[in-house]
Motif scaffolding. Structure first.
Motif, mmCIF file in Angstrom:
data_model
loop_
_atom_site.group_PDB
_atom_site.id
_atom_site.type_symbol
_atom_site.label_atom_id
_atom_site.label_comp_id
_atom_site.label_asym_id
_atom_site.label_seq_id
_atom_site.Cartn_x
_atom_site.Cartn_y
_atom_site.Cartn_z
ATOM 1 N N GLY A 28 1.885 -21.851 -44.921
ATOM 2 C CA GLY A 28 1.371 -20.811 -45.794
ATOM 3 C C GLY A 28 0.793 -19.611 -45.073
ATOM 4 N N ARG A 29 1.087 -19.493 -43.766
ATOM 5 C CA ARG A 29 0.529 -18.411 -42.956
ATOM 6 C C ARG A 29 1.627 -17.698 -42.180
ATOM 7 N N ASP A 30 1.409 -16.414 -41.912
ATOM 8 C CA ASP A 30 2.313 -15.650 -41.052
ATOM 9 C C ASP A 30 1.816 -15.782 -39.613
ATOM 10 N N LEU A 31 2.680 -16.327 -38.762
ATOM 11 C CA LEU A 31 2.314 -16.593 -37.375
ATOM 12 C C LEU A 31 3.264 -15.881 -36.431
ATOM 13 N N VAL A 32 2.775 -15.587 -35.220
ATOM 14 C CA VAL A 32 3.624 -15.022 -34.171
ATOM 15 C C VAL A 32 3.629 -15.995 -32.998
ATOM 16 N N PHE A 33 4.832 -16.281 -32.502
ATOM 17 C CA PHE A 33 5.038 -17.192 -31.379
ATOM 18 C C PHE A 33 5.514 -16.368 -30.180
ATOM 19 N N VAL A 41 2.325 -19.565 -26.835
ATOM 20 C CA VAL A 41 1.167 -19.036 -27.548
ATOM 21 C C VAL A 41 1.551 -18.908 -29.019
ATOM 22 N N VAL A 42 0.689 -19.411 -29.908
ATOM 23 C CA VAL A 42 0.894 -19.277 -31.350
ATOM 24 C C VAL A 42 -0.386 -18.708 -31.936
ATOM 25 N N MET A 43 -0.281 -17.582 -32.626
ATOM 26 C CA MET A 43 -1.471 -16.946 -33.179
ATOM 27 C C MET A 43 -1.165 -16.303 -34.525
ATOM 28 N N ALA A 44 -2.219 -15.916 -35.223
ATOM 29 C CA ALA A 44 -2.053 -15.219 -36.494
ATOM 30 C C ALA A 44 -1.293 -13.919 -36.268
ATOM 31 N N ASP A 45 -0.330 -13.657 -37.114
ATOM 32 C CA ASP A 45 0.497 -12.450 -36.962
ATOM 33 C C ASP A 45 -0.153 -11.272 -37.681
ATOM 34 N N ARG A 46 -1.339 -10.909 -37.206
ATOM 35 C CA ARG A 46 -2.097 -9.835 -37.856
ATOM 36 C C ARG A 46 -3.059 -9.216 -36.850
ATOM 37 N N CYS A 47 -2.927 -7.948 -36.636
ATOM 38 C CA CYS A 47 -3.858 -7.245 -35.755
ATOM 39 C C CYS A 47 -5.195 -7.062 -36.480
ATOM 40 N N PRO A 48 -6.327 -7.409 -35.852
ATOM 41 C CA PRO A 48 -7.627 -7.279 -36.505
ATOM 42 C C PRO A 48 -8.103 -5.830 -36.645
ATOM 43 N N HIS A 49 -7.334 -4.891 -36.092
ATOM 44 C CA HIS A 49 -7.692 -3.477 -36.226
ATOM 45 C C HIS A 49 -7.293 -2.950 -37.595
ATOM 46 N N ARG A 50 -5.968 -2.911 -37.894
ATOM 47 C CA ARG A 50 -5.492 -2.369 -39.170
ATOM 48 C C ARG A 50 -4.429 -3.257 -39.825
#
Length: 307
Positions: A28-33, A41-50
């Motif tokens: 249920g999440r958009d992830l970037v590998f 590395v697997v992390m949330a696919d969302r920049c915390p800036h904008r």
């Protein structure tokens, strides 16, 4: 998503190439590998800036760079560089998921902190067995619970698969089940004839032994979200193991698998509600013992999430 705690496959290892981010929706999440010097590395696919998708950016100096304003984030999720200031920012951080690579898959423990030890696996499919496998990924617009239950249902074989694998199955014959807190096993041909033995490891891993030790099928069910599931279907075999020939044989195996799975697809997509936890008015029969046990395990683990 509302999922039981446990190990889930997120993707196949070969899908994450060096030097290029991969965007996938899972759990249920958009992830970037991506890979930093080969390390996953697997992390949330969302920049915390904008809030732009990091997967649209590029990899630079051991970081992933946001395509919108060039902010760079390390493999630990820390902001290491902002172009307009020339330095990093301690208050900007991307969530990083703890993952393991095992058996050609990328695994994540959903829930609280992952337990010690390894993700669950079928010992008979281990690398030391000499089996080689082919793999194909199928995507169904259906909740994971319906996809899993389809593979725990042997009584549909002579009807859905009459012209492929189910024509000779007598569903009136007794079937032996072995049910516990982590596994579901049953033998449509009787335990003395385990060539068609099926084993399921909760919450999302299935294995069919066609010729034990020599030809087996395996599925990892990947919950994309409440409306979609990826199905990684592998065929393990020891008949043709030379590199090029095994690849060709694998293509034949997966072509046949696709035909069989597509026969299932239309029927499964017709089932409503999509999530079996909302199917309280269904009437289960003897052949559904594995399905009933799966539903109990799923419901019990969801309840445990709230405790």
């Amino acid at each position: 998503m509302q999922l039981p705690r446990g190990w889930y496959v997120l993707a196949a290892s070969h899908e994450v190439k060096s030097g290029k981010p991969l965007s996938l929706r899972v759990l249920g999440r958009d992830l970037v590998f991506w890979r930093n010097e080969g390390k996953l590395v697997v992390m949330a696919d969302r920049c915390p800036h904008r809030s732009a998708s990091l997967s649209l950016g590029r990899l630079r100096q051991g970081c992933i760079e946001c395509p919108f304003h060039g902010f760079r984030f390390s493999a630990e999720g820390d902001c290491k560089h902002i172009p307009e200031t020339g330095k990093g920012a301690e208050n900007l951080k991307v969530e990083v998921l703890a993952c393991l690579e095992r058996h050609g898959f990328i695994w994540h423990y959903y829930g609280s902190a992952a337990p010690s030890g390894e993700p669950p696996w079928f010992e008979e499919l281990g690398a030391e067995t000499g089996l080689v496998y082919s793999e194909r990924c199928h995507t169904w617009p259906m909740h994971i619970t319906r996809c899993v239950e389809n593979q725990l249902d042997y009584a549909h074989l002579p009807f859905v698969h009459a012209n492929t694998i189910g024509g000779n199955l007598d569903v009136s014959r007794s079937v032996e089940f072995e049910l516990d807190a982590e596994t579901i096993k049953f033998y449509p041909g009787g335990k003395k004839a385990p060539v068609s033995g099926i084993s399921f490891i909760f919450p999302a891993f299935w294995r069919l032994a066609i010729v034990p030790g020599r030809f087996m099928q395996m599925i990892a069910f990947v919950p994309v979200d409440d409306n979609e599931t990826r199905i990684y279907l592998r065929g393990y075999q020891k008949f043709v193991t030379l590199p090029v020939l095994s690849d060709l044989f694998g293509l034949l195996v997966q072509a046949q698998n696709s035909v069989i799975l597509n026969q299932d697809r239309a029927v499964v997509l017709s089932q409503k509600p999509a999530n079996v936890m909302a199917a309280g008015d269904e009437n289960l029969y003897q052949s559904d013992r594995g399905i009933a046990h799966f539903r109990k395990l799923w419901a019990d683990r969801l309840l445990a999430n709230c405790q």
